[in-house]
Scaffold this motif. Structure first.
Motif, mmCIF file in Angstrom:
data_model
loop_
_atom_site.group_PDB
_atom_site.id
_atom_site.type_symbol
_atom_site.label_atom_id
_atom_site.label_comp_id
_atom_site.label_asym_id
_atom_site.label_seq_id
_atom_site.Cartn_x
_atom_site.Cartn_y
_atom_site.Cartn_z
ATOM 1 N N GLN A 109 -27.250 -30.076 -0.034
ATOM 2 C CA GLN A 109 -25.931 -30.686 -0.852
ATOM 3 C C GLN A 109 -26.069 -32.819 -0.564
ATOM 4 O OE1 GLN A 109 -24.249 -30.182 -2.425
ATOM 5 N NE2 GLN A 109 -21.701 -32.009 -2.147
ATOM 6 N N TYR A 113 -26.854 -35.291 -4.162
ATOM 7 C CA TYR A 113 -25.678 -36.011 -4.007
ATOM 8 C C TYR A 113 -25.603 -37.487 -4.542
ATOM 9 C CZ TYR A 113 -20.816 -37.855 -4.379
ATOM 10 O OH TYR A 113 -19.813 -38.862 -4.636
ATOM 11 N N MET A 135 -20.856 -33.711 -10.278
ATOM 12 C CA MET A 135 -20.939 -33.026 -8.518
ATOM 13 C C MET A 135 -19.980 -33.238 -8.118
ATOM 14 S SD MET A 135 -24.239 -32.631 -6.154
ATOM 15 C CE MET A 135 -23.553 -31.867 -4.959
ATOM 16 N N TYR A 138 -16.477 -31.850 -10.472
ATOM 17 C CA TYR A 138 -16.719 -29.958 -10.868
ATOM 18 C C TYR A 138 -16.276 -30.074 -8.911
ATOM 19 C CZ TYR A 138 -17.999 -29.871 -15.464
ATOM 20 O OH TYR A 138 -18.106 -29.922 -17.184
ATOM 21 N N LEU A 140 -18.203 -30.348 -7.100
ATOM 22 C CA LEU A 140 -19.027 -29.925 -5.306
ATOM 23 C C LEU A 140 -18.913 -30.383 -4.590
ATOM 24 C CD1 LEU A 140 -21.775 -28.682 -8.238
ATOM 25 C CD2 LEU A 140 -20.064 -27.488 -7.325
ATOM 26 N N LEU A 143 -19.412 -28.942 -0.743
ATOM 27 C CA LEU A 143 -20.230 -28.427 -0.223
ATOM 28 C C LEU A 143 -20.548 -29.104 1.594
ATOM 29 C CD1 LEU A 143 -22.367 -27.253 -3.343
ATOM 30 C CD2 LEU A 143 -20.976 -25.461 -1.424
ATOM 31 N N PHE A 196 -13.280 -27.650 0.137
ATOM 32 C CA PHE A 196 -12.944 -27.737 -0.790
ATOM 33 C C PHE A 196 -11.255 -28.690 -1.817
ATOM 34 C CE2 PHE A 196 -17.089 -25.368 -1.707
ATOM 35 C CZ PHE A 196 -17.132 -25.620 -2.924
#
Length: 387
Positions: A109, A113, A135, A138, A140, A143, A196
């Protein structure tokens, strides 16, 4: 790493014409309507300049992270292969497999990123690339929760080993492999799921700074955050900010100290030919395994203690936080501490290999097996002799 540590609030000047126009571009949010106010990254009382903070970020993202990923990425895959071959029905193998999986996912991740920094340094010199923006917007970034999964699993492993040394029979009876599998699965789901929620705090969008007349791509509060700010502030500031790092640090330090003391006592009693029942219940294999796991715990403590300490400092000194006077100091420290989290997720394989004889044997068995599979077989020729 909290979600705010991935977004510093200062970014690229993607709309240079706005400087001359001195007008707010369509779709941009205004940072401040008071030209006498200072944006956090350019505060006159800041202890660290934005240039220094920015250089720290770029060194971390474009130099250190790729190097550690080249080691930790394959290293954690090898760890998982070794522990899988040794058998996940063994509780400790299952725990170490889960730890390697969490570390691998965290490094993966991070490289996705922050890897945008590498081409940006060679081209525009910007701060946020396409992958970073995508990322973030959205969600992400959630993670990144795998780094806390790794910390909690480290605490579980240290606790499990402590119980095994103190009371081997009770540990086998009370903690079944199936129970541990449920616990580990719950850690993955709950922690990443909660993160999240935290990751939904920010979105990268256009903001306008009237003081400079520039339009920037920067982190702005999402609509979700405005509706659930109390919950997100608690999760981001307390649970992930200081709660988990401090708690796991206390657990790992305490259990590792108890385990190491017990192992030293066992070694001394054996040297004195003691017939203690406590000694006889600790097998040589368990002692070797425990020493290896003590090594991983020591690596964990060295890497995580500065993070836990810094999080506590930020709780008591609110000016060292995003959006405050010493924002640049906050992010500079975080970029440095991020290197420690990458290190903790990278170098366990060397501890396993150096201190674990069983790990070494399985490691070389895997490579010999692969070499055997790749070795070409010579064609056979049947000769028929006619008379």
């Amino acid at each position: 790493m909290s979600v705010s540590s991935t977004l510093s609030g200062f970014s690229d000047n993607l709309f240079p014409n706005a400087t001359a126009a001195r007008s707010v571009p369509a779709g941009c949010s205004v940072i401040s309507s008071d030209n006498t106010s200072f944006v956090p990254w350019d505060h006159p009382d800041t202890m660290v300049s934005h240039e220094a903070e920015d250089m720290t970020l770029r060194i971390k993202c474009a130099v250190i992270l790729p190097l550690l990923f080249l080691i930790g990425g394959p290293g954690n895959v090898i760890n998982m292969a070794v522990f899988y071959k040794q058998g996940l029905r063994e509780r400790v193998n299952l725990c170490l497999f889960a730890l390697s999986l969490a570390d691998w996912l965290y490094l993966l991740q991070a490289i996705f990123y922050f890897g945008d920094q590498i081409p940006l340094l060679l081209t525009t010199g910007g701060r946020y690339g396409v992958m970073t923006i995508t990322m973030t917007n959205y969600n992400l970034v959630g993670l990144f929760g795998f780094t806390w999964v790794s910390q909690v699993i480290s605490a579980i492993i240290a606790s499990e080993r402590c119980l095994c040394v103190l009371s081997p029979l009770s540990s086998q009876r009370l903690i079944k492999t199936r129970t541990m599998a449920v616990v580990l699965s719950s850690v993955f789901v709950v922690i990443v799921g909660l993160y999240f929620v935290v990751a939904a705090r920010y979105r990268l969008g256009c903001v306008y700074d009237p003081g400079s007349g520039k339009s920037l791509v920067a982190a702005v509060d999402s609509e979700f955050y405005t509706q659930h700010s109390a919950l997100i502030n608690y999760l981001d500031g307390f649970l992930f900010g200081a709660g988990i790092p401090v708690l796991v640090m206390v657990v790992v330090t305490t259990t590792t100290t108890i385990t190491a003391t017990k192992i030293r006592q066992a070694a001394r009693w054996r040297a004195e030919s003691s017939a203690s029942d406590a000694v006889r219940t600790i097998s040589p294999r368990d002692v070797a395994l425990t020493k290896m796991l003590i090594g991983t715990s020591l690596l964990f403590m060295v890497c995580v203690f500065p993070i836990a300490l810094f999080r506590c400092v930020c709780l008591f000194l609110p000016e060292i936080n995003p959006g405050r006077r010493h924002q640049n100091l906050y992010f500079t420290c975080l970029w440095i501490l991020d290197v420690l989290t990458y290190t903790n997720s990278t170098f366990n394989i060397f501890v396993y290999y150096t201190m674990g004889s069983r790990f070494r044997r399985t490691f070389w068995e895997l490579f010999r097996r692969q070499k055997t599979k790749k070795a070409p077989s010579l064609p056979t020729i049947d000769l028929e002799i006619s008379k």
